[in-house]
Scaffold this active site. Structure first.
Site, PDB file in Angstrom:
ATOM      1  N   ASN A  13     -16.124 102.971  97.659  1.00 23.82           N
ATOM      2  CA  ASN A  13     -16.590 104.329  97.963  1.00 23.82           C
ATOM      3  C   ASN A  13     -15.396 105.258  97.780  1.00 23.82           C
ATOM      4  O   ASN A  13     -14.497 105.290  98.618  1.00 23.82           O
ATOM      5  CB  ASN A  13     -17.114 104.378  99.397  1.00 23.82           C
ATOM      6  CG  ASN A  13     -17.498 105.778  99.822  1.00 23.82           C
ATOM      7  OD1 ASN A  13     -17.513 106.704  99.002  1.00 23.82           O
ATOM      8  ND2 ASN A  13     -17.796 105.951 101.109  1.00 23.82           N
ATOM      9  N   TRP A  14     -15.400 105.999  96.676  1.00 27.62           N
ATOM     10  CA  TRP A  14     -14.239 106.844  96.357  1.00 27.62           C
ATOM     11  C   TRP A  14     -14.242 108.140  97.168  1.00 27.62           C
ATOM     12  O   TRP A  14     -13.300 108.932  97.070  1.00 27.62           O
ATOM     13  CB  TRP A  14     -14.202 107.143  94.857  1.00 27.62           C
ATOM     14  CG  TRP A  14     -13.995 105.919  93.998  1.00 27.62           C
ATOM     15  CD1 TRP A  14     -13.762 104.633  94.436  1.00 27.62           C
ATOM     16  CD2 TRP A  14     -13.991 105.853  92.566  1.00 27.62           C
ATOM     17  NE1 TRP A  14     -13.613 103.785  93.364  1.00 27.62           N
ATOM     18  CE2 TRP A  14     -13.747 104.494  92.203  1.00 27.62           C
ATOM     19  CE3 TRP A  14     -14.171 106.803  91.556  1.00 27.62           C
ATOM     20  CZ2 TRP A  14     -13.678 104.085  90.868  1.00 27.62           C
ATOM     21  CZ3 TRP A  14     -14.093 106.387  90.225  1.00 27.62           C
ATOM     22  CH2 TRP A  14     -13.853 105.048  89.892  1.00 27.62           C
ATOM     23  N   LYS A  15     -15.283 108.384  97.930  1.00 25.58           N
ATOM     24  CA  LYS A  15     -15.372 109.596  98.767  1.00 25.58           C
ATOM     25  C   LYS A  15     -15.033 110.829  97.914  1.00 25.58           C
ATOM     26  O   LYS A  15     -15.335 110.864  96.729  1.00 25.58           O
ATOM     27  CB  LYS A  15     -14.488 109.447 100.007  1.00 25.58           C
ATOM     28  CG  LYS A  15     -14.833 108.161 100.777  1.00 25.58           C
ATOM     29  CD  LYS A  15     -14.224 108.071 102.146  1.00 25.58           C
ATOM     30  CE  LYS A  15     -14.652 106.761 102.802  1.00 25.58           C
ATOM     31  NZ  LYS A  15     -14.157 106.605 104.145  1.00 25.58           N
ATOM     32  N   GLY A 177     -10.755 104.397 107.801  1.00 21.15           N
ATOM     33  CA  GLY A 177      -9.584 105.212 107.470  1.00 21.15           C
ATOM     34  C   GLY A 177      -8.507 105.191 108.529  1.00 21.15           C
ATOM     35  O   GLY A 177      -7.577 105.996 108.489  1.00 21.15           O
ATOM     36  N   SER A 216     -11.388  99.998 106.784  1.00 22.56           N
ATOM     37  CA  SER A 216     -10.013  99.536 106.577  1.00 22.56           C
ATOM     38  C   SER A 216      -9.939  98.140 105.967  1.00 22.56           C
ATOM     39  O   SER A 216      -9.042  97.365 106.298  1.00 22.56           O
ATOM     40  CB  SER A 216      -9.206  99.613 107.882  1.00 22.56           C
ATOM     41  OG  SER A 216      -9.114 100.961 108.313  1.00 22.56           O
ATOM     42  N   GLY A 237     -13.132 101.930 101.239  1.00 23.73           N
ATOM     43  CA  GLY A 237     -12.775 103.321 101.000  1.00 23.73           C
ATOM     44  C   GLY A 237     -11.403 103.405 100.349  1.00 23.73           C
ATOM     45  O   GLY A 237     -11.231 103.172  99.149  1.00 23.73           O
ATOM     46  N   GLY A 238     -10.395 103.709 101.156  1.00 20.06           N
ATOM     47  CA  GLY A 238      -9.048 103.982 100.646  1.00 20.06           C
ATOM     48  C   GLY A 238      -8.536 102.948  99.653  1.00 20.06           C
ATOM     49  O   GLY A 238      -7.978 103.299  98.600  1.00 20.06           O
TER      50      GLY A 238
HETATM   51  P1  13P Z   1     -11.684 102.917 104.546  1.00 17.35           P
HETATM   52  O1  13P Z   1     -11.745 101.605 103.750  1.00 17.35           O
HETATM   53  O2  13P Z   1     -10.780 103.927 103.937  1.00 17.35           O
HETATM   54  O3  13P Z   1     -11.440 102.645 105.991  1.00 17.35           O
HETATM   55  O4  13P Z   1     -13.154 103.539 104.439  1.00 17.35           O
HETATM   56  C1  13P Z   1     -14.253 102.753 104.703  1.00 17.35           C
HETATM   57  C2  13P Z   1     -15.471 103.482 104.314  1.00 17.35           C
HETATM   58  O5  13P Z   1     -15.831 104.479 104.925  1.00 17.35           O
HETATM   59  C3  13P Z   1     -16.221 103.011 103.147  1.00 17.35           C
HETATM   60  O6  13P Z   1     -17.447 103.634 103.043  1.00 17.35           O
END
Ligand code: 13P
Length: 254
Positions: A13-15, A177, A216, A237-238
């Protein structure tokens, strides 16, 4: 034995990150097939503006495209929104629904998540529906009430045959995050709870439902999480913004 439908699924998920050209470069690096084992499904979810270019970059690779959101109506006067059919048109196979950031910052409700899930399925998209408790909910001891309620809202619009092409992501909000990952044993408990709930409603069909962990996930903790019997993959995410690290997570899945 794990249901054969539950191939490991690793989704990035690149947000709200990356321009079109940066997204294309990242997609190409991730799609380097030497990183992806034959048994693992890999999905990337860029921003809307990059979907078309990333789709082209992924052609002929095993990596599938996802959007991060959709609207439940097919078309109409809904400024700023994008429909399921439009996502299919641009080449998406998946769509993330009800991410905790959307619930927290954009007022998404269980009812909206249910409508979006129905719309996504109606267009042939695989929904990745997110559930998860906040820190205060966990501390108040109501984790299972919260994720049970969130799951029920989405199960209410499905039938038994839909479970094999629907994905749930358990993402404890306090782990997103923050660098704090749920202990693998705690994550497993939540995943088993969600699967049991699906099985209570739909019987053995619940065994086909893929349940991802998110929050995370990194290259160095992925293997332990993915080894849990009810964790079928990860929503990252990250760490999905770096092809090398994301590749290591993919390899941890098999
Ligand atoms: P992180 O991996 O950055 O904690 O984000 C998780 C997330 O929200 C994936 O949708």
């Amino acid at each position: 034995m794990t249901h054969p439908n539950r191939r490991p699924l690793i989704a990035g998920n690149w947000k709200m990150h990356k321009t079109v050209s940066e997204s294309v470069a990242l997609a190409r690096a991730i799609a380097d097939t030497s990183r992806i084992g034959p048994r693992t499904d890999v999905v990337v979810a860029p921003v809307f503006t990059a979907l078309s270019a990333v789709k082209t970059a992924l052609e002929g690779t095993p990596v599938a495209l996802s959007a991060q959101n959709l609207h439940w109506e097919a078309q109409g006067a809904f400024t700023g929104e994008v429909s399921a059919a439009m996502l299919v048109d641009v080449g998406c196979r998946y769509v993330i629904i009800g991410h905790s950031e959307r619930r927290q910052y954009f007022g998404e409700t269980d009812d909206g998540v249910a409508k979006k899930t129905r719309a996504a399925r109606g267009a042939g998209l695989v929904p990745i529906v997110c559930v998860g408790e906040t820190l205060s909910e966990r501390e108040a001891g109501i984790t299972f009430d919260v994720i049970g309620r969130q799951l029920d809202a989405m199960l209410a619009v499905l039938d038994e045959s839909a479970l094999a092409t629907t994905v749930v992501a358990y993402e404890p909000v306090w782990a997103i995050g923050t660098g704090k990952t749920a202990k693998s044993s705690d994550a497993q408990l939540a995943h088993a709870f969600l699967r049991d709930r699906a099985k209570n409603k739909f019987g053995d069909a619940g065994d086909a439902l893929r349940i991802l962990y998110g929050g995370s996930v990194k290259a160095d903790n992925a293997a332990e999480l993915l080894a849990q019997p009810d964790i079928d993959g990860a929503l990252v995410g990250g760490a999905s913004l770096d092809a090398e690290g994301f590749g290591r997570i993919i390899r941890a899945a098999g």
